[in-house]
Design a protein around this motif. Structure first.
Motif, PDB file in Angstrom:
ATOM      1  N   ALA B 143      21.406  42.691 -29.604  1.00  0.00           N
ATOM      2  CA  ALA B 143      22.025  43.349 -28.622  1.00  0.00           C
ATOM      3  C   ALA B 143      23.091  44.222 -29.180  1.00  0.00           C
ATOM      4  N   TRP B 144      23.939  43.697 -30.173  1.00  0.00           N
ATOM      5  CA  TRP B 144      25.273  43.836 -30.721  1.00  0.00           C
ATOM      6  C   TRP B 144      25.146  45.138 -31.263  1.00  0.00           C
ATOM      7  N   THR B 145      24.052  45.436 -32.355  1.00  0.00           N
ATOM      8  CA  THR B 145      23.763  46.608 -32.896  1.00  0.00           C
ATOM      9  C   THR B 145      23.766  47.843 -32.010  1.00  0.00           C
ATOM     10  N   LYS B 146      23.039  47.764 -30.957  1.00  0.00           N
ATOM     11  CA  LYS B 146      22.881  48.867 -29.924  1.00  0.00           C
ATOM     12  C   LYS B 146      24.329  48.983 -29.386  1.00  0.00           C
ATOM     13  N   HIS B 147      24.810  47.977 -28.934  1.00  0.00           N
ATOM     14  CA  HIS B 147      26.310  48.148 -28.298  1.00  0.00           C
ATOM     15  C   HIS B 147      27.409  48.799 -29.492  1.00  0.00           C
ATOM     16  N   GLN B 148      27.282  48.613 -30.482  1.00  0.00           N
ATOM     17  CA  GLN B 148      28.109  49.278 -31.683  1.00  0.00           C
ATOM     18  C   GLN B 148      27.952  50.568 -31.792  1.00  0.00           C
ATOM     19  N   TRP B 152      24.022  52.787 -24.926  1.00  0.00           N
ATOM     20  CA  TRP B 152      24.168  51.780 -23.879  1.00  0.00           C
ATOM     21  C   TRP B 152      23.038  51.393 -23.256  1.00  0.00           C
ATOM     22  N   SER B 153      22.167  52.264 -22.781  1.00  0.00           N
ATOM     23  CA  SER B 153      20.984  51.722 -22.255  1.00  0.00           C
ATOM     24  C   SER B 153      20.150  50.919 -22.919  1.00  0.00           C
ATOM     25  N   GLU B 154      20.005  50.786 -24.118  1.00  0.00           N
ATOM     26  CA  GLU B 154      19.200  49.955 -24.860  1.00  0.00           C
ATOM     27  C   GLU B 154      20.014  48.733 -25.052  1.00  0.00           C
ATOM     28  N   ALA B 172      28.712  37.438 -23.642  1.00  0.00           N
ATOM     29  CA  ALA B 172      27.291  38.424 -23.363  1.00  0.00           C
ATOM     30  C   ALA B 172      27.335  39.175 -21.946  1.00  0.00           C
ATOM     31  N   TRP B 173      28.003  38.250 -21.063  1.00  0.00           N
ATOM     32  CA  TRP B 173      28.000  38.855 -19.665  1.00  0.00           C
ATOM     33  C   TRP B 173      29.195  40.137 -19.506  1.00  0.00           C
ATOM     34  N   CYS B 174      30.316  39.968 -20.373  1.00  0.00           N
ATOM     35  CA  CYS B 174      31.083  40.881 -20.587  1.00  0.00           C
ATOM     36  C   CYS B 174      30.486  42.236 -21.149  1.00  0.00           C
ATOM     37  N   CYS B 175      29.612  42.103 -22.017  1.00  0.00           N
ATOM     38  CA  CYS B 175      29.137  43.176 -23.054  1.00  0.00           C
ATOM     39  C   CYS B 175      28.112  43.813 -22.009  1.00  0.00           C
ATOM     40  N   LEU B 176      27.408  43.076 -21.135  1.00  0.00           N
ATOM     41  CA  LEU B 176      26.249  43.607 -20.380  1.00  0.00           C
ATOM     42  C   LEU B 176      27.123  44.355 -19.434  1.00  0.00           C
ATOM     43  N   ILE B 177      28.076  44.060 -18.755  1.00  0.00           N
ATOM     44  CA  ILE B 177      28.868  44.637 -17.680  1.00  0.00           C
ATOM     45  C   ILE B 177      29.317  45.926 -18.117  1.00  0.00           C
ATOM     46  N   THR B 178      29.835  45.826 -19.449  1.00  0.00           N
ATOM     47  CA  THR B 178      30.389  47.116 -20.053  1.00  0.00           C
ATOM     48  C   THR B 178      29.235  48.085 -20.697  1.00  0.00           C
ATOM     49  N   ALA B 179      27.948  47.667 -21.148  1.00  0.00           N
ATOM     50  CA  ALA B 179      27.108  48.682 -21.362  1.00  0.00           C
ATOM     51  C   ALA B 179      26.451  49.210 -20.088  1.00  0.00           C
ATOM     52  N   LEU B 180      26.404  48.765 -19.200  1.00  0.00           N
ATOM     53  CA  LEU B 180      25.749  48.972 -18.062  1.00  0.00           C
ATOM     54  C   LEU B 180      26.822  50.065 -17.552  1.00  0.00           C
ATOM     55  N   GLY B 183      26.910  53.111 -19.507  1.00  0.00           N
ATOM     56  CA  GLY B 183      25.564  53.829 -19.670  1.00  0.00           C
ATOM     57  C   GLY B 183      25.226  54.285 -18.188  1.00  0.00           C
ATOM     58  N   ASP B 184      26.277  54.627 -17.397  1.00  0.00           N
ATOM     59  CA  ASP B 184      26.332  55.112 -16.128  1.00  0.00           C
ATOM     60  C   ASP B 184      25.392  54.353 -15.017  1.00  0.00           C
ATOM     61  N   GLN B 185      25.345  53.191 -15.198  1.00  0.00           N
ATOM     62  CA  GLN B 185      24.460  52.369 -14.271  1.00  0.00           C
ATOM     63  C   GLN B 185      25.607  51.505 -13.731  1.00  0.00           C
ATOM     64  N   ARG B 186      26.504  52.213 -12.903  1.00  0.00           N
ATOM     65  CA  ARG B 186      27.935  51.453 -12.458  1.00  0.00           C
ATOM     66  C   ARG B 186      27.456  50.545 -11.339  1.00  0.00           C
ATOM     67  N   GLU B 187      26.547  51.037 -10.304  1.00  0.00           N
ATOM     68  CA  GLU B 187      26.137  50.113  -9.087  1.00  0.00           C
ATOM     69  C   GLU B 187      25.883  48.641  -9.728  1.00  0.00           C
ATOM     70  N   LEU B 188      24.789  48.856 -10.757  1.00  0.00           N
ATOM     71  CA  LEU B 188      24.128  47.625 -11.414  1.00  0.00           C
ATOM     72  C   LEU B 188      25.427  46.924 -12.127  1.00  0.00           C
ATOM     73  N   ALA B 189      26.325  47.711 -12.657  1.00  0.00           N
ATOM     74  CA  ALA B 189      27.349  47.027 -13.431  1.00  0.00           C
ATOM     75  C   ALA B 189      28.211  46.288 -12.287  1.00  0.00           C
ATOM     76  N   ARG B 190      28.503  46.638 -11.096  1.00  0.00           N
ATOM     77  CA  ARG B 190      29.179  46.176 -10.311  1.00  0.00           C
ATOM     78  C   ARG B 190      28.630  44.675  -9.967  1.00  0.00           C
ATOM     79  N   LYS B 191      27.012  44.927  -9.577  1.00  0.00           N
ATOM     80  CA  LYS B 191      26.313  43.798  -9.077  1.00  0.00           C
ATOM     81  C   LYS B 191      26.208  42.799 -10.228  1.00  0.00           C
ATOM     82  N   THR B 192      26.270  43.258 -11.443  1.00  0.00           N
ATOM     83  CA  THR B 192      26.169  42.049 -12.536  1.00  0.00           C
ATOM     84  C   THR B 192      27.537  41.618 -12.716  1.00  0.00           C
TER      85      THR B 192
END
Lengths: 81, 522
Positions: B143-148, B152-154, B172-180, B183-192
């Protein structure tokens, strides 16, 4: 102090720094010809000359030094103002 | 090995290369000896004594004792020193011996990411996952390679897979929230974010990741971030990261007086801790960095037509330059062309971060007996470590000069050279040269730090690539040049100096300096 006298003092300082009374020096002597004349010695020499003559070497002075003659010339220039 | 440290106000004997009474020449070391050497190297590395750590391993490498612990420690030294090309080569060497070595592949991925070689990092992460399916380190790297990379989507997809497997991993939860969020998936980021907050109600990092979501949407809702940082600092008052973020956020939202107040308060709080003070200074500088278009090239030096050269001209050319490190290479190039200028950093290693902090502090402490430590390398040379983790060769050998005498000399020498460097920076006559693989942004930070002294000229020498063939020099801004060389390529574990390319760089830089661009008046 004449240029000749300054040269004698500079040579004396060099012999003190290298702790060699028999060190043969001439205006054309370069650092490479004197065993142990590395950057440490160079700085010791500069500090000793600054203290002895009350002068200050600039980077341009230091960069231009190639021979003992150059060293004497810089000290003369700075001492004579 | 003898270590002289006036921090303890004494000459302290340290475990010698002669472990267990044996000499540093190791013919056929036993496993116990290898372990002892590696432990000693690891201790030196942890203190930042990279030269000494390398020196401890040299007898083992020369004795061809290329077993796993030696190779691993050897690579880790370069990695910790952030010499990622060399580290990568060494990790790969270990992988040749042990193809499924988890740490080696994980670190190789980190090195590739630091070098911005994302595709290769992703391939390595895939291999790591194939070798160690489900292992936390492998799934993280995947996951980290794509994050770096900022994919963001992947990255979000991979972090989702990570948290499904390791739901207790807060980072990992922090990274997931940031990536979402990014990656313009802010609703999903908020839910997460809400799910993560329910699971870890007191976690300051998750609260911060959630607070950033609205800002990612362009709302610039800094109040949420401010509040999250205040809460985080209340929960963990000793955590410097939150305090730095708190000062930075005031700068980001453009409240300069408040930002200054926070930076001053931070410096006051840590006034007795020089290392922390230096870190604060560095972050303040980064926060104040004006964004520049990293792709902008002002001018490219022309191709050279010259051939016949007088040695005096070349000497003068190289005398007009001053090395800032980060190793001895340019100092040796100057020597090759007959130039022997005196310079604090000419035969030294210093990271860009430490160089920036040293510049901010006007190299305070350099040459001081409290800061200087001397070690004797395997070849008998005194090696010096000064403030800001400056590590330098002396080319003076223990057999020729006593340690006490050498220490007296080195205090004088480094104090003299520190003062000279400051004068040279202020005079701004020389072209300063710094060779290190780094981002253009890092180079700009370094240049800005130097500009506090005057209208300096800096050439950062970076690895050549397809866009920048060896010998290319470009002017990035008035006094900042980028030069490119192949002199980063590692062969048989060493970087070989390419004098021809250095000469081209020096000549072309000179041409650009002569066409000096007017500096902005501010």
């Amino acid at each position: 102090m004449t240029e000749h006298e300054i040269a004698a003092v500079v040579h004396g300082v060099l012999r003190e720094v290298f702790e060699r009374e028999d060190l043969a020096l001439s205006p054309s002597t370069t650092a490479k010809e004197v065993p142990g004349w590395d950057s440490f010695k160079q700085i010791e020499i500069v500090l000793a000359l600054e203290a002895r003559f009350g002068i200050s070497f600039t980077t341009q002075d230091l960069d231009a030094l190639r021979t003992v003659g150059d060293l004497v010339a810089v000290v003369c220039r700075k001492s004579f103002g | 090995m003898t270590v002289a440290s006036t921090k303890q106000n004494t000459l302290t004997p340290e475990p010698d290369l002669a472990i267990g009474g044996k000499t540093s020449r190791v013919s056929k070391p036993t496993y116990a000896e290898i372990e002892a050497f590696c432990q000693q190297a690891a201790q030196l590395r942890a203190r930042g004594d990279y030269l000494a750590a390398e020196a401890v391993l040299t007898p083992l490498l020369e004795a061809n004792a290329c077993v796993e612990p030696v190779l691993c420690e050897h690579a880790q030294i370069a990695h910790d020193e952030r010499k990622f090309e060399i580290a990568l080569e060494r990790w790969q060497q270990l992988l040749e011996v042990e193809p499924t070595h988890l740490v080696a592949r994980r670190r190789a991925i980190d090195a590739l990411l630091a070098l911005h070689r994302y595709d290769e990092a992703d391939v390595e992460a895939g291999q790591l996952l194939a070798d160690h399916p489900g292992h936390l380190e492998a799934v993280w790297a995947w996951a980290w390679t794509k994050h770096q990379r900022g994919d963001w989507s992947e990255a979000a997809t991979r972090w989702q897979s990570f948290v499904a497997r390791y739901p207790a991993n807060r980072s990992a939860w922090c990274c997931l929230i940031t990536a979402l969020s990014r990656g313009d998936q802010r609703e999903l980021a908020r839910k997460t974010g809400r799910r993560a907050t329910e699971q870890f109600p007191d976690d300051a990092d998750i609260a911060l990741a959630c607070a950033w979501i609205s800002d990612e949407a362009g709302q610039k809702d800094f109040s949420a971030i401010e509040q999250a940082l205040v809460d985080a600092m209340a929960r963990d008052p000793a955590q410097l990261d939150y305090q730095l973020e708190h000062a930075k956020i005031a700068q980001i939202r453009g409240d300069r007086p408040e930002a200054e107040r926070r930076w001053v308060a931070l410096r006051e709080r840590y006034r007795a801790e020089p290392v922390t003070l230096a870190t604060i200074g560095y972050h303040q500088m980064l926060a104040g960095l004006h964004e520049l278009d990293e792709q902008r090239v002002v001018e490219v030096a022309p191709t050279l037509e010259v051939a016949g050269e007088s040695s005096t001209r070349l000497r003068d050319l190289f005398m007009s330059m001053e090395s800032l490190g980060d190793n001895c290479e340019f100092g040796e190039v100057q020597r090759k062309f007959g130039a022997e200028p005196l310079g604090l950093l000419r035969f030294s290693g210093i990271s860009p971060e430490n160089l920036v902090t040293a510049l901010a502090a006007r190299f305070e402490g350099v040459g001081s007996p409290e800061e200087i430590r001397v070690t004797v390398a395997a070849n008998g040379e005194y090696r010096v470590r000064d403030a800001y983790d400056i590590q330098m060769h002396s080319f003076v050998f223990a057999k020729d000069v006593s340690l006490e005498r050498f220490l007296t000399q080195v205090y004088k020498r480094n104090t003299f050279l520190r003062n000279k460097l400051i004068k040279d920076l202020e005079a701004a006559d020389k072209l300063f040269v710094y060779k290190r693989s780094m981002t253009q942004r890092q180079a700009i930070v370094l240049y800005n730090a130097m500009c506090r002294y005057g209208d300096v000229n800096l050439m950062c020498v970076l690895p050549a690539d397809a866009e920048h063939p060896p010998g290319t020099v470009i002017r990035r801004t008035a006094g900042l040049l980028f030069g490119y060389t192949r002199s980063y390529e590692v062969a048989e574990g060493f970087v070989h100096n390419r004098y021809d390319e250095w000469l081209e760089l020096a000549e072309r830089a000179q041409v650009l300096r002569q066409r000096s661009e007017p500096r902005p008046t501010s």
